[in-house]
Design a protein around this motif. Structure first.
Motif, mmCIF file in Angstrom:
data_model
loop_
_atom_site.group_PDB
_atom_site.id
_atom_site.type_symbol
_atom_site.label_atom_id
_atom_site.label_comp_id
_atom_site.label_asym_id
_atom_site.label_seq_id
_atom_site.Cartn_x
_atom_site.Cartn_y
_atom_site.Cartn_z
ATOM 1 N N UNK A 77 99.138 -12.230 67.748
ATOM 2 C CA UNK A 77 98.803 -13.586 67.131
ATOM 3 C C UNK A 77 99.301 -14.848 66.923
ATOM 4 N N UNK A 78 99.293 -15.886 67.936
ATOM 5 C CA UNK A 78 100.609 -17.055 68.100
ATOM 6 C C UNK A 78 100.574 -17.330 66.202
ATOM 7 N N UNK A 79 100.459 -17.659 65.599
ATOM 8 C CA UNK A 79 100.656 -18.020 64.394
ATOM 9 C C UNK A 79 100.222 -16.969 63.299
ATOM 10 N N UNK A 80 100.533 -16.008 63.029
ATOM 11 C CA UNK A 80 99.668 -15.296 61.507
ATOM 12 C C UNK A 80 99.375 -15.499 60.096
ATOM 13 N N UNK A 81 99.921 -17.408 59.931
ATOM 14 C CA UNK A 81 98.556 -17.874 58.846
ATOM 15 C C UNK A 81 98.096 -19.121 59.198
ATOM 16 N N UNK A 82 97.666 -18.489 61.065
ATOM 17 C CA UNK A 82 96.125 -19.228 60.601
ATOM 18 C C UNK A 82 95.814 -18.090 62.037
ATOM 19 N N UNK A 87 89.614 -11.873 60.096
ATOM 20 C CA UNK A 87 91.029 -12.468 59.766
ATOM 21 C C UNK A 87 91.327 -11.424 58.578
ATOM 22 N N UNK A 88 90.128 -10.588 57.445
ATOM 23 C CA UNK A 88 90.617 -9.861 56.944
ATOM 24 C C UNK A 88 91.428 -8.882 57.538
ATOM 25 N N UNK A 89 91.719 -7.952 58.615
ATOM 26 C CA UNK A 89 92.747 -7.429 59.356
ATOM 27 C C UNK A 89 94.164 -7.948 58.927
ATOM 28 N N UNK A 90 94.447 -8.897 59.684
ATOM 29 C CA UNK A 90 95.821 -8.723 59.827
ATOM 30 C C UNK A 90 96.310 -9.373 57.893
ATOM 31 N N UNK A 91 94.995 -10.057 57.238
ATOM 32 C CA UNK A 91 95.697 -10.006 56.172
ATOM 33 C C UNK A 91 96.035 -9.020 55.160
ATOM 34 N N UNK A 97 102.169 -15.850 51.389
ATOM 35 C CA UNK A 97 101.438 -16.199 53.255
ATOM 36 C C UNK A 97 103.132 -16.148 54.487
ATOM 37 N N UNK A 98 102.584 -14.833 55.466
ATOM 38 C CA UNK A 98 103.869 -15.156 56.336
ATOM 39 C C UNK A 98 104.447 -13.933 55.817
ATOM 40 N N UNK A 99 104.058 -12.812 54.711
ATOM 41 C CA UNK A 99 104.462 -11.811 54.593
ATOM 42 C C UNK A 99 103.864 -10.655 55.544
ATOM 43 N N UNK A 100 104.072 -9.423 55.463
ATOM 44 C CA UNK A 100 103.444 -8.434 55.725
ATOM 45 C C UNK A 100 102.394 -8.161 54.807
ATOM 46 N N UNK A 101 101.123 -7.507 54.904
ATOM 47 C CA UNK A 101 100.258 -6.849 53.706
ATOM 48 C C UNK A 101 100.788 -5.500 53.384
ATOM 49 N N UNK A 102 99.991 -5.905 52.445
ATOM 50 C CA UNK A 102 100.840 -4.512 51.124
ATOM 51 C C UNK A 102 99.946 -3.422 51.669
ATOM 52 N N UNK A 103 100.513 -2.383 51.052
ATOM 53 C CA UNK A 103 98.917 -1.133 51.189
ATOM 54 C C UNK A 103 97.821 -1.842 50.494
ATOM 55 N N UNK A 104 96.737 -0.813 51.655
ATOM 56 C CA UNK A 104 95.631 -1.376 52.406
ATOM 57 C C UNK A 104 94.980 -0.523 50.961
ATOM 58 N N UNK A 105 94.158 -1.063 50.344
ATOM 59 C CA UNK A 105 93.263 0.005 49.117
ATOM 60 C C UNK A 105 91.835 0.552 49.365
ATOM 61 N N UNK A 106 91.417 1.243 49.472
ATOM 62 C CA UNK A 106 90.171 2.472 50.481
ATOM 63 C C UNK A 106 89.503 1.320 49.770
#
Length: 426
Positions: free
Chosen positions: A360-365, A145-149, A16-25
């Protein structure tokens, strides 16, 4: 250097709080289909099914009854969505923090549509639509939330371009199912819901998800429910301006979404029996216009690393389309206006969510904050039917649709102007 799309089957979820990893097709495809299914189930009733159900059971009060039904449902969904998002952010289930809300929400929403299908009175339609709105928006809170997740910043424009316009394609699929239903209102309500169940089920099956980390969660208090509904716009000005822009644009668009069936029948003179097919073709015009600009707009925005100009111009284009619809005297003019609305909507939906994810104010939320942002989508659904009579009654009639859609165009342009003060995004 951009992060390439991964061809692996799973997206590796970072702490949580880290940049998302490469996204799977595989995830992107399921994400698009999940959004497509949810919008099909949620927007088809707003677009045509509920208006025809109301016309069937309360023909003498259909306009006012429709306004009451949609307003109450939208108000409840507006309150519920950020609460569901906050609870999703805190969910420690072994099934993950998003899956339970995706699955449970779409099931509850389908139950609500079953109630509407069986209803023989307006109050029972109100009950069904309230349940449907709250259920489907529980799924929507998790979907947002799946986009920033899961999606890295430098791919959010193109992914949100594919995901963002699913609302229009979903409406097109829904109105197509309505047109194929043989005139049975029950089928008009339930066929889109079944499609939504299938698509969300597919997403749940492949979604990379994890429970919330209990060690990172503050103790939950009842007051946190109320806090779910609020992000301080003065402390987070960019988020506040983005919210205001979406609200104003969707307020104008809500006039079209709510009253297009009545424009076709009451203003352009077509019969109720012709409305499902004509709404379908109108939705097709909006969809074709949007598909021409959605993915391309998102890709160009990613490449130029600019968001605001795309959001502002596309919102103004939507306003022009609403103006054309308001001034239409033939169904052809109506279709032209819908196409222009779609051209603006495609780029707007592609880029605006990428802009919002950045402020977003808080990426964890993320689900909670995006739930607050979702209010900018749902609140206009409540307000538009309530304030529309101000414009509908100009000149002494109760269906002055030209004035109503002109007002919608003004709101859309104000939404475009609201992007200018945002500082944290180019």
């Amino acid at each position: 250097m951009t992060t390439p799309l991964s061809s692996t089957a799973e997206t590796s979820l970072p702490p949580s709080g880290s940049p998302p990893a490469p996204v799977a097709r595989k995830f992107v495809a399921a994400y698009v289909l999940g959004q497509l299914g949810l919008w099909t189930a949620l927007l088809t009733p707003v677009t045509v099914s509920i208006s025809l159900k109301i016309s069937q059971i309360a023909p003498d009060t259909k306009t006012s009854s429709l306004s009451i039904v949609l307003s109450i449902g939208a108000l409840l969904s507006m309150v519920a969505t950020p609460i569901w998002g906050n609870l999703s952010d805190r969910t420690t289930s072994r099934f993950g923090r998003r899956r339970p809300w995706l699955a449970g929400g779409v099931l509850a929403g389908t139950v609500g549509l079953v109630i509407i299908a069986l209803a023989q009175s307006v109050p029972l339609v109100v009950v069904g639509w309230s349940i449907a709105q709250m259920g489907f928006n529980a799924s929507q809170a998790a979907l947002n939330a799946l986009l920033p997740d899961n999606v890295p910043e430098d791919h959010r424009g193109r992914v949100s371009g594919m995901v963002g316009f699913t609302s229009k394609v979903g409406t097109l699929i829904g109105t197509g199912l309505v047109a194929l239903s043989g005139g049975a209102v029950e089928s008009m309500l339930l066929l889109p819901a079944v499609f939504g169940l299938l698509m969300i089920g597919l997403l749940v099956a492949v979604l990379p998800d994890r429970p919330a980390d209990p060690t990172r969660l503050a103790p939950f208090r009842i007051a946190d429910i109320a806090r779910s509904l609020w992000v301080n716009p003065f402390a987070h000005r960019d988020f506040g301006w983005a919210w205001a822009g979406r609200f104003l644009l969707y307020l104008g668009y809500a006039f079209f979404l709510t009253f297009q069936a009545y424009v076709i029948t009451d203003h352009l003179g077509y019969k109720d029996s012709e409305a499902p097919d004509l709404v379908f073709y109108g939705t097709l015009a909006v969809t074709i216009g949007g598909l021409l600009t959605a993915v391309l707009g998102g890709r160009i925005s990613d490449r130029l690393e600019r968001r605001k100009i795309f959001v502002g111009v596309s919102a103004a284009v939507m306003g022009a389309g609403l103006l054309i619809i308001g001034l239409s005297t033939t169904y052809t003019h109506f279709l032209i206006g819908g196409t222009v609305v779609g051209l603006g909507m495609g780029t707007y939906l592609a880029v605006d969510m990428a802009l919002v994810a950045r402020v977003l104010p808080n990426p964890d939320n993320a689900a909670k904050d995006l739930g607050v942002f979702q209010i900018a989508n749902s609140l206009p659904q409540s307000l538009a039917p309530l304030i529309a009579p101000i414009f509908l009654t100009i000149g002494g009639s109760d269906h002055n649709y030209p004035a109503t859609f002109m007002a919608g165009a003004v709101f859309a342009v104000l939404g475009a102007l609201a992007t200018a003060p945002i500082r944290g995004v180019r």
